[in-house]
Design an enzyme around this catalytic site. Structure first.
Site, short mmCIF file in Angstrom:
data_model
loop_
_atom_site.label_atom_id
_atom_site.label_comp_id
_atom_site.label_asym_id
_atom_site.label_seq_id
_atom_site.Cartn_x
_atom_site.Cartn_y
_atom_site.Cartn_z
N ASP A 117 -1.05 5.85 -5.33
CA ASP A 117 0.49 5.12 -5.55
C ASP A 117 1.51 4.99 -5.98
O ASP A 117 2.05 6.33 -5.56
CB ASP A 117 -0.01 3.52 -6.59
CG ASP A 117 0.37 4.06 -7.81
OD1 ASP A 117 1.33 4.28 -8.28
OD2 ASP A 117 -1.21 4.15 -8.94
N LYS A 118 2.74 4.16 -5.16
CA LYS A 118 4.00 4.63 -4.89
C LYS A 118 4.25 5.04 -6.27
O LYS A 118 4.94 6.64 -6.10
CB LYS A 118 4.62 3.25 -4.80
CG LYS A 118 6.42 4.02 -4.58
CD LYS A 118 7.21 2.76 -3.80
CE LYS A 118 8.81 2.38 -4.16
NZ LYS A 118 9.19 1.43 -3.98
#
Length: 239
Positions: free
Chosen positions: A103-104
């Protein structure tokens, strides 16, 4: 020449997984010989296939990279709002895409490849591939919280109970976690069930591949026994 379903062809060229290929076709960004592609159509290597106007080249050589994804880089092929897309960050002669997501807000090891079969194998949660993380929380861990997560916790947002996992405490706020699932923001959600917010999250291993001393934003190409073992672990013919 042999015909292949378009989504499978795009995956074999390392563009994305078959599922993501179907989404690209639905969005109308894939063309075959100048015409919009449709779901289920078959193609051959003789057809001119483009994604967002760029011609798709056949895969000549299998490439697998171990990439240190920095915080802020997004694993996506299609988010126009993302400021940093992972496929734009790697300057490599052969086009590669991610085999499994990160994830970011997280950093660390991400496998990048042009091998569609490896992408499919890595994205399939039923394969139970190990992924290892270093997790730092905003407060000190309790034995109860760690015990609960080791045994599996129910994630209400996803409607699923996580598989048992390995957890080793490295410091008051720091743990090492080894999970065999790849649920959306799984570790962050698991910690939240115990009242913890994740301060930082770094992935340091995927299957047999370790992050090692790769610096943030850099990558190394896998080869030899290391690459051979990765394919074997994924149930694929060794490269």
């Amino acid at each position: 020449m042999e015909e292949t379903r378009l989504n499978k062809y795009l995956a074999s060229c390392g563009i994305c997984s078959r599922r993501d290929a179907d989404k690209l076709i639905e969005q109308g960004v894939v063309t075959v010989n100048g015409r919009p592609a449709v779901q289920g159509m078959k193609v051959t290597a003789r057809d001119e296939i483009c994604v967002r106007g760029k011609k798709v080249a056949g895969r000549d050589k299998t490439v697998v990279l171990a990439y240190y994804k920095p915080v802020g880089v997004v694993c996506t092929e299609r988010d126009v709002h993302a400021k940093k897309i992972v496929t734009d960050q790697i300057k490599y002669p052969v086009r590669v895409t991610y085999a499994g997501r990160l994830d970011k807000d997280s950093e660390g090891l991400l496998l990048m490849t042009n091998d569609g079969a490896l992408i499919e194998a890595m994205m399939r949660g039923a394969n139970c591939h190990e992924k290892e993380y270093i997790v730092k929380a905003a407060k000190a861990w309790t034995d109860e919280a760690l015990s609960n997560m080791r045994g599996g916790v129910y994630l209400e947002e996803l409607g699923v109970t996580t598989r048992p996992c390995e957890i080793e405490q490295l410091g008051p706020k720091t743990i090492r976690m080894i999970i065999t699932q790849g649920l959306n923001r799984q570790i962050r959600r698991m910690c939240k069930t115990q009242g913890y917010e994740v301060a930082s999250l770094k992935r340091v291993r995927v299957v047999n591949i370790e992050l090692g001393n790769i610096k943030s934003g850099e990558y190394r190409e896998l080869s030899g026994d290391e690459l051979h073992s990765l394919y074997e672990e994924c149930g694929l013919a060794p490269q």
